[in-house]
Every structure is written in C-alpha cells, then in structure tokens.
Design an enzyme around this catalytic site. Structure first.
Site, PDB file in Angstrom:
ATOM      1  N   LYS A  50       0.806  -1.218   0.000  1.00  0.00           N
ATOM      2  CA  LYS A  50       0.000   0.000   0.000  1.00  0.00           C
ATOM      3  C   LYS A  50       0.843   1.274   0.000  1.00  0.00           C
ATOM      4  O   LYS A  50       0.435   2.294  -0.561  1.00  0.00           O
ATOM      5  CB  LYS A  50      -0.971  -0.015   1.183  1.00  0.00           C
ATOM      6  CG  LYS A  50      -2.078  -1.050   1.027  1.00  0.00           C
ATOM      7  CD  LYS A  50      -3.038  -0.999   2.195  1.00  0.00           C
ATOM      8  CE  LYS A  50      -4.208  -1.951   1.986  1.00  0.00           C
ATOM      9  NZ  LYS A  50      -3.803  -3.337   1.800  1.00  0.00           N
ATOM     10  N   ARG A 110      -6.696  -8.575  -8.268  1.00  0.00           N
ATOM     11  CA  ARG A 110      -7.373  -9.873  -8.308  1.00  0.00           C
ATOM     12  C   ARG A 110      -8.841  -9.662  -8.625  1.00  0.00           C
ATOM     13  O   ARG A 110      -9.307  -8.530  -8.767  1.00  0.00           O
ATOM     14  CB  ARG A 110      -7.256 -10.563  -6.950  1.00  0.00           C
ATOM     15  CG  ARG A 110      -7.751  -9.667  -5.807  1.00  0.00           C
ATOM     16  CD  ARG A 110      -7.877 -10.392  -4.505  1.00  0.00           C
ATOM     17  NE  ARG A 110      -8.051  -9.512  -3.364  1.00  0.00           N
ATOM     18  CZ  ARG A 110      -9.197  -8.940  -3.003  1.00  0.00           C
ATOM     19  NH1 ARG A 110     -10.288  -9.142  -3.732  1.00  0.00           N
ATOM     20  NH2 ARG A 110      -9.272  -8.164  -1.939  1.00  0.00           N
TER      21      ARG A 110
END
Length: 489
Positions: free
Chosen positions: A120, A294
């Site tokens: 992140k 994903r």
C-alpha cells in the site's frame, strides 16, 4: 470461442469463489481441478470440479497457503493454468512467480504489478507520483523515530494502516491523539501477526466518506477498459456487507471522472487481467485508496449490469488474448445489488458462528454464488462468508425490493447468520434513499442489535415449512386430531 493454449485450470481456492470459477470453466469447455483440504471435502466446489486433489497442513488455512503443495496439485492435474480466486495466495507476488516459473499460466496480473500495487505504501507513492489524488499521509519507514510525532502533526482524526494485507486487519481509527501511540502498537502487532509485515502508515481519516471502486480489465497489448463502478460503503469492521452498481452517490460527470482515473492508474501500472481501483469519495472529491490485483468478491454485480463474464475475461487475458471489446462497447444496464451472507451474529459484535447446515433453501429467481451445501459443517477455520445473493432489475428500487424479498425467503437452519441484518439494512430509510457512508452501521447500531421478533419469525416460518406434511396428514385423517391433543402448528 477462441482456442486457448491450455485445457485444464487448477483453482487454488475454496468456497463460493471456487465453485463460481468452475461454472465458467465448464462454459468455456475447460477441465477444472481444485486443491482442497479434507475439511472442505463436502462442499460445492469439490463436488462440481472434474478433479479434486487433497492437500494438507497444520491447519486448514495453512494447506491453502502452501505454495509447494498447490503447484504439485497443478502438476498432478496437468493444469496449464492456475486461478487463485481472491484472498489466500491471490495477491502474493512470490506465489505468482513460482507458478509462472513452472510454465503454468497465472490467471492474474504480472508478479511485478502484484508486488507494486499490493504494497500500500509503494502503491500510494506510485499513484501520487503519477499525479493522481491521494489523502495526506505520513509513512513510518521514512523516519521510524518520528512516525508518531509526524502523524500527530497532521491532527485527528487519523487512520493507522498496515502496508501489507487488507480486509480491515490492523487498521485503527484515532480520533483522540492521546490514544495514537497505543493505536500504532496495536496496528503493528496485528499487521505482523496477519501479514508478516509490520510496516505502517497513517493518513488523514475522512469522516464517513463513500467507498467507491472501479472494475478494470487490461490485456497484454496495453489496452485497459473500465466496467463502471461499485458502491461498497455498507461495511462492518472495514469489511463490506452490501455492494451495488451503479452508485447512488455519483452524477454522470463524477462517474466519468472516477472511472477515467481508475483506467489511467491501471494503464500507468502496466496492468493486465482483472483488477479493481478503490477510492474514498467525500463530496465531489475522491482519493485513491488501494488497488486489488485480483477478482473481487463483489464482481457479480458488475457482471449483471454489463453482461461480461469477468472470470472468462481473466482466462482470455492470461492466455494472451487481446480484449474483444473497447470502452464504447461496454454498456451499463439496470441496477444490481449483492448481499453477503455471513455465519456471524451481528447482535454479538459480529462474532463468527458455527454449526451443521440442517436445511438450506435459496430463492429461485436470483443469482446465488454459494460455497455451502446442506449437511456441511460450518467451522471457524475460514472467513465466515457463506454465500452471496445477487439481484438485478431495471431500477434501484426494484432491485432493493427484490433483495429484501430474496433474503427473507432464504432458509438456513443450523447456523446463525446475518440474514436479518441484511433485511433490516435494505428496508432502512437511509439505505432506500441512498444516503449512507462507511460509518453507516456504526451510526445505526440498532440495525445490528438483536431483534427477537424478526429472528423468531424466521425460525417459525422454517418450522412451519418442516411441519407442513404433519399438518396435512392430520387434516386428511380426522382421527389423528384426537391423538395430537392440544398440539397446534
């Protein structure tokens, strides 16, 4: 249907997403294989797959995280491709590399992209360096000794977050700066425990923003398109409960801006396959939150409004195919809502629940993506999500009404679920009006509170269904009434 360079796909996952992937593989004429732990032997995915290969570990979850065993299962199945689903190893760059190093196609983005966007802090810096909006923050590893003081200087409220992982694990909201250091230690401990990576950062916490995400698809030629947004603001403990599309919060102009920004971020990251760019929306301003490299749990609502099978597109992308459509070909039709059915007790702080599924009946005229079947034992070994109820109608109000009816018609005996909470949310005035945010459940604790009458009505409806044959027999044979005495349905 395009010819593919592989005929068998190993699914390195479990539950509803494994079963959902099997359905698309069947549609494409591909052979499906699943790797499963014995605790999942009696699940839809294992029964549906063409081949099931048992794996083992010290714990059930450890078996699904064992790269060596997963790749060995793919070899045993003679799989030319591997689909990681979501969660588990789906965003593990080293796993993706290990798969591709064996010559098996990884149905997901490139490992380098997973590594970039899965961290992140790196993702945030990358997005900011490319000129896209991010919320103000300070990063611990820039100067660990001054992290707390730099965070404090930003002022409250703050959100302390781990660099790795997701699902709300390790996140702490700090509204009182006197609690900042304790929150940092708690976040660091939890991040290290869940992700093996205790690095943190702190960002300015937007009080009650909307959570908006954009579905993107990219191919190996650099083409990237979006498939519109999803509204994901109804959450508990930073985890989503209800998702819908289109978002009731976006004007056409704002929708165009946020979707275009997502496409440009994905293109800058050389993104291939399916992914999701997530934003926090405050008024007409939005900020990059993270990118999930994903398939998302909530992908069905996008499929319902666009008619695009996202799993099929993932497979085509992994096979090196160019996108078969351009942005102008993708049209949003109607409104879709997804309700996540969890094995948990909202009135007890969303505590996970367990039990044997004694009776399971789903409504017939909605889409159900389910990971359970009647007779199965629900255990605490995995995430408590059991199934997803997905509805699609021409308008939002029609979808809301359909969702309420569907969750009320659901019958699941043997394990407590959040079904009553879902029904209360979709009939709540704020939800009906589209006036909610990420703090909606926090501000409305009565929605999660125990509701004896609602729970009992569901129980009694189920009991009436089960005892109907007895009642009918008694009505057909009057002599039975005396034998039943004072018993009544």
């Amino acid at each position: 249907m395009p010819q593919l360079p592989f005929d068998t796909v190993l699914i390195a996952n479990r539950g509803e997403i494994a079963a959902r992937i099997v359905k698309t593989l069947r549609k494409l004429g591909l052979r499906s294989a699943v790797a499963y732990h014995e605790i999942d032997a009696r699940t839809p995915a294992v029964s549906m797959a063409d081949l099931a290969i048992q794996i083992s570990g010290n714990t059930p979850i450890a078996s699904y995280l064992d790269t060596r065993q997963i790749i060995a299962a793919a070899d045993q199945a003679r799989a030319g491709a591997l689909h990681p689903g979501y969660g588990l190893l789906s965003e593990n760059a080293e796993f993706a590399r290990a798969v591709t190093d064996t010559g098996i196609a990884f149905i997901g983005p490139l490992p380098d992209t997973i590594e970039l966007m899965g961290d992140k802090i790196r993702a945030r810096n990358f997005v900011q360096s490319n000129g896209f909006p991010v919320a103000p923050c300070v990063i611990e590893e820039d100067d660990p000794a001054t992290f707390a003081s730099r965070a404090q200087a930003m002022g409250a409220p703050l959100l302390v977050k781990p660099s790795a992982g997701g699902g709300g694990k390790g996140m702490r909201i700090v509204r009182d700066l006197n609690t900042l250091e304790a929150a940092i230690e708690q976040a660091r401990s939890e991040a290290g425990r869940y992700f093996g990576d205790a690095r943190l950062y702190a960002e300015r916490h937007l009080e009650y923003p909307r959570h908006i995400e954009v579905q993107v698809l990219g191919d190996c030629l650099g083409n990237v398109v979006h498939l519109y947004e999803r509204e994901c603001s109804v959450q508990r403990r930073f985890q989503k409960i209800i998702e819908e599309t289109p978002s009731p919060a976006l004007s056409q102009e704002l929708r165009a801006r946020i979707c275009d920004t997502a496409v440009r971020i994905a293109r800058a990251a050389n993104y291939r396959n399916a992914g999701t760019v997530e934003f926090l929306l405050s008024g007409d301003d939005f900020y990059f939150l993270e990118m999930n490299t994903r398939l998302q749990v909530e992908h069905p609502v996008t499929e319902m409004i666009t008619g695009v099978d996202l799993v099929a597109e993932q497979i085509y992308a992994a096979a090196g195919r160019q996108l078969a459509f351009s942005q102008s070909d993708i049209v949003s039709n109607g409104h879709a809502i997804e309700l996540r059915l969890y094995a948990e007790a909202p009135e007890r702080g969303y505590a996970p629940t367990t039990g044997k599924v004694l009776l399971l009946e789903y409504p017939n005229d909605v889409r159900i993506d389910s990971g359970i079947m009647q007779g199965q034992h629900i255990t605490p070994a995995f995430d408590p999500m059991l199934a997803k109820i997905i509805v699609h109608s021409p308008s939002r109000m029609e979808s809301v009404l359909k969702a309420h009816r569907a969750v009320r018609e659901l019958v699941l005996l043997g394990c407590e679920t959040n079904a009553n909470l879902l029904a209360r949310i979709v009939s709540d005035e704020a939800f009906l009006g589209g006036h909610f945010h990420v703090g909606y459940l926090e501000q409305n604790p009565h929605l999660a509170a125990g509701n004896f009458s609602a729970g009992m009505s569901a129980f009694l409806a189920s009991a009436a269904l089960l005892t109907r044959p007895v009642r009918d027999s008694a009505d057909a044979v009057p002599e039975l009434h005396s034998a039943l005495g004072n018993w009544r349905n």
